[in-house]
Scaffold this motif. Structure first.
Motif, PDB file in Angstrom:
ATOM      1  N   ALA A 169       4.068   0.237  -6.688  1.00 31.22           N
ATOM      2  CA  ALA A 169       2.944   0.575  -7.571  1.00 31.22           C
ATOM      3  C   ALA A 169       1.622   0.503  -6.819  1.00 31.22           C
ATOM      4  O   ALA A 169       0.737   1.351  -6.997  1.00 31.22           O
ATOM      5  N   ALA A 170       1.480  -0.506  -5.958  1.00 29.40           N
ATOM      6  CA  ALA A 170       0.254  -0.653  -5.177  1.00 29.40           C
ATOM      7  C   ALA A 170       0.094   0.510  -4.209  1.00 29.40           C
ATOM      8  O   ALA A 170      -1.003   1.053  -4.042  1.00 29.40           O
ATOM      9  N   GLU A 171       1.188   0.902  -3.579  1.00 28.39           N
ATOM     10  CA  GLU A 171       1.131   2.023  -2.646  1.00 28.39           C
ATOM     11  C   GLU A 171       0.724   3.312  -3.371  1.00 28.39           C
ATOM     12  O   GLU A 171      -0.074   4.104  -2.850  1.00 28.39           O
ATOM     13  N   ALA A 172       1.239   3.499  -4.563  1.00 29.13           N
ATOM     14  CA  ALA A 172       0.911   4.705  -5.332  1.00 29.13           C
ATOM     15  C   ALA A 172      -0.564   4.749  -5.707  1.00 29.13           C
ATOM     16  O   ALA A 172      -1.113   5.822  -5.946  1.00 29.13           O
ATOM     17  N   SER A 173      -1.205   3.582  -5.731  1.00 28.96           N
ATOM     18  CA  SER A 173      -2.634   3.523  -6.073  1.00 28.96           C
ATOM     19  C   SER A 173      -3.529   3.677  -4.847  1.00 28.96           C
ATOM     20  O   SER A 173      -4.758   3.597  -4.960  1.00 28.96           O
ATOM     21  N   GLY A 174      -2.921   3.850  -3.669  1.00 27.71           N
ATOM     22  CA  GLY A 174      -3.710   4.093  -2.463  1.00 27.71           C
ATOM     23  C   GLY A 174      -3.678   2.991  -1.427  1.00 27.71           C
ATOM     24  O   GLY A 174      -4.266   3.138  -0.349  1.00 27.71           O
ATOM     25  N   GLU A 175      -2.991   1.882  -1.708  1.00 30.99           N
ATOM     26  CA  GLU A 175      -2.891   0.796  -0.732  1.00 30.99           C
ATOM     27  C   GLU A 175      -1.871   1.148   0.364  1.00 30.99           C
ATOM     28  O   GLU A 175      -0.912   1.885   0.125  1.00 30.99           O
ATOM     29  N   THR A 201       8.630   2.724 -11.235  1.00 27.68           N
ATOM     30  CA  THR A 201       7.562   3.723 -11.330  1.00 27.68           C
ATOM     31  C   THR A 201       7.992   5.061 -10.728  1.00 27.68           C
ATOM     32  O   THR A 201       7.354   6.081 -10.978  1.00 27.68           O
ATOM     33  N   ARG A 248       2.853  -1.260 -13.640  1.00 27.02           N
ATOM     34  CA  ARG A 248       1.501  -0.751 -13.371  1.00 27.02           C
ATOM     35  C   ARG A 248       0.449  -1.684 -13.946  1.00 27.02           C
ATOM     36  O   ARG A 248      -0.611  -1.903 -13.322  1.00 27.02           O
ATOM     37  N   TRP A 294       0.219  -4.682 -11.586  1.00 25.10           N
ATOM     38  CA  TRP A 294      -0.519  -4.359 -10.379  1.00 25.10           C
ATOM     39  C   TRP A 294      -2.014  -4.220 -10.672  1.00 25.10           C
ATOM     40  O   TRP A 294      -2.849  -4.692  -9.894  1.00 25.10           O
ATOM     41  N   ALA A 295      -2.372  -3.607 -11.784  1.00 22.66           N
ATOM     42  CA  ALA A 295      -3.789  -3.466 -12.141  1.00 22.66           C
ATOM     43  C   ALA A 295      -4.436  -4.842 -12.292  1.00 22.66           C
ATOM     44  O   ALA A 295      -5.574  -5.060 -11.844  1.00 22.66           O
ATOM     45  N   ARG A 300      -4.798  -6.338  -8.729  1.00 20.91           N
ATOM     46  CA  ARG A 300      -5.878  -5.655  -8.013  1.00 20.91           C
ATOM     47  C   ARG A 300      -7.256  -6.123  -8.507  1.00 20.91           C
ATOM     48  O   ARG A 300      -8.130  -6.452  -7.682  1.00 20.91           O
TER      49      ARG A 300
END
Length: 206
Positions: free
Chosen positions: A25-31, A181, A194, A197-198, A201
């Motif tokens: 999930a973190a990778e999908a958000s750009g990490e 996800t 998600r 992870w939010a 973050r």
């Protein structure tokens, strides 16, 4: 580079499940994400072996190799490291906690999990690191969830507001080397991950 760890002094609390799903999930958000599998069972490593995608990277490292693994992750430009900690290993857990910005303690709504909480809290406090509880593998709408939240409040650490429900999608996704996800992107399990992870973050930013 932020380092987060899923840590519990009880096996079967959901550390590996939360580690790999949160990482995706973190990778999908750009990490740019690396998972460090410090659990002797190496379940996260097995998951990576079944995975078609090459990322997130999963590195197997015992406690003595942790510093080298973190240096390598930083050298590779990772922005987030997720550590899947070993159970029943206080010295290793303490070392991992000291190197983390945030330690998440998974707790299933059961008496056995609650009995293991004080040891994990002690590790977090001794490391002087931020910690939080996450309710994992929760039965659907069970009264034990509220009872567990009430019991955890006495320990003085934040509790992630979104619990993770015991859903078949988690096991099915892991079997195929994927995350919820990806496996069922519009499902309830994906929504819960998600949301977790939010929260992580936002907490890291504070």
């Amino acid at each position: 580079m932020n380092v987060i760890a899923f840590l519990s002094q009880k096996g079967g609390s959901g550390k590996t499940t939360l580690s790999v799903h949160t990482a995706v999930a973190a990778e999908a958000s750009g990490e740019r994400v690396c998972v460090i599998d410090a659990d002797p069972q190496e379940s996260a490593t097995a998951w990576a072996g079944a995975r078609e995608a090459q990322t997130p990277i999963v590195a197997t490292a015992q406690a003595g190799d942790l510093e080298a693994a973190l240096r390598a992750a930083k050298g590779e430009g990772m922005s987030l490291v997720v550590v899947d900690s070993p159970p029943h290993a206080a010295p290793a857990a303490s070392q991992i906690a000291r190197r983390s910005e945030l330690v998440l303690i998974p707790v299933r709504p059961s008496a056995f999990d609650l009995a293991a909480v004080p040891a994990a809290v002690e590790i977090v406090r001794a490391a002087k690191v931020r910690g939080a509880f996450i309710l994992s593998a929760c039965p659907f709408r069970a009264p034990e969830i509220g009872e567990t939240r009430a019991a955890l409040e006495a320990h003085g650490l934040p509790i992630v507001p979104h619990e993770i429900t015991d859903r078949r999608a988690f096991a099915r996704a892991v079997t195929s080397g994927s995350a919820v996800t990806e496996f069922e992107s519009d499902g309830k399990a994906a929504e819960e991950i998600r949301a977790l992870w939010a929260w992580i973050r936002d907490t890291l930013k504070r």
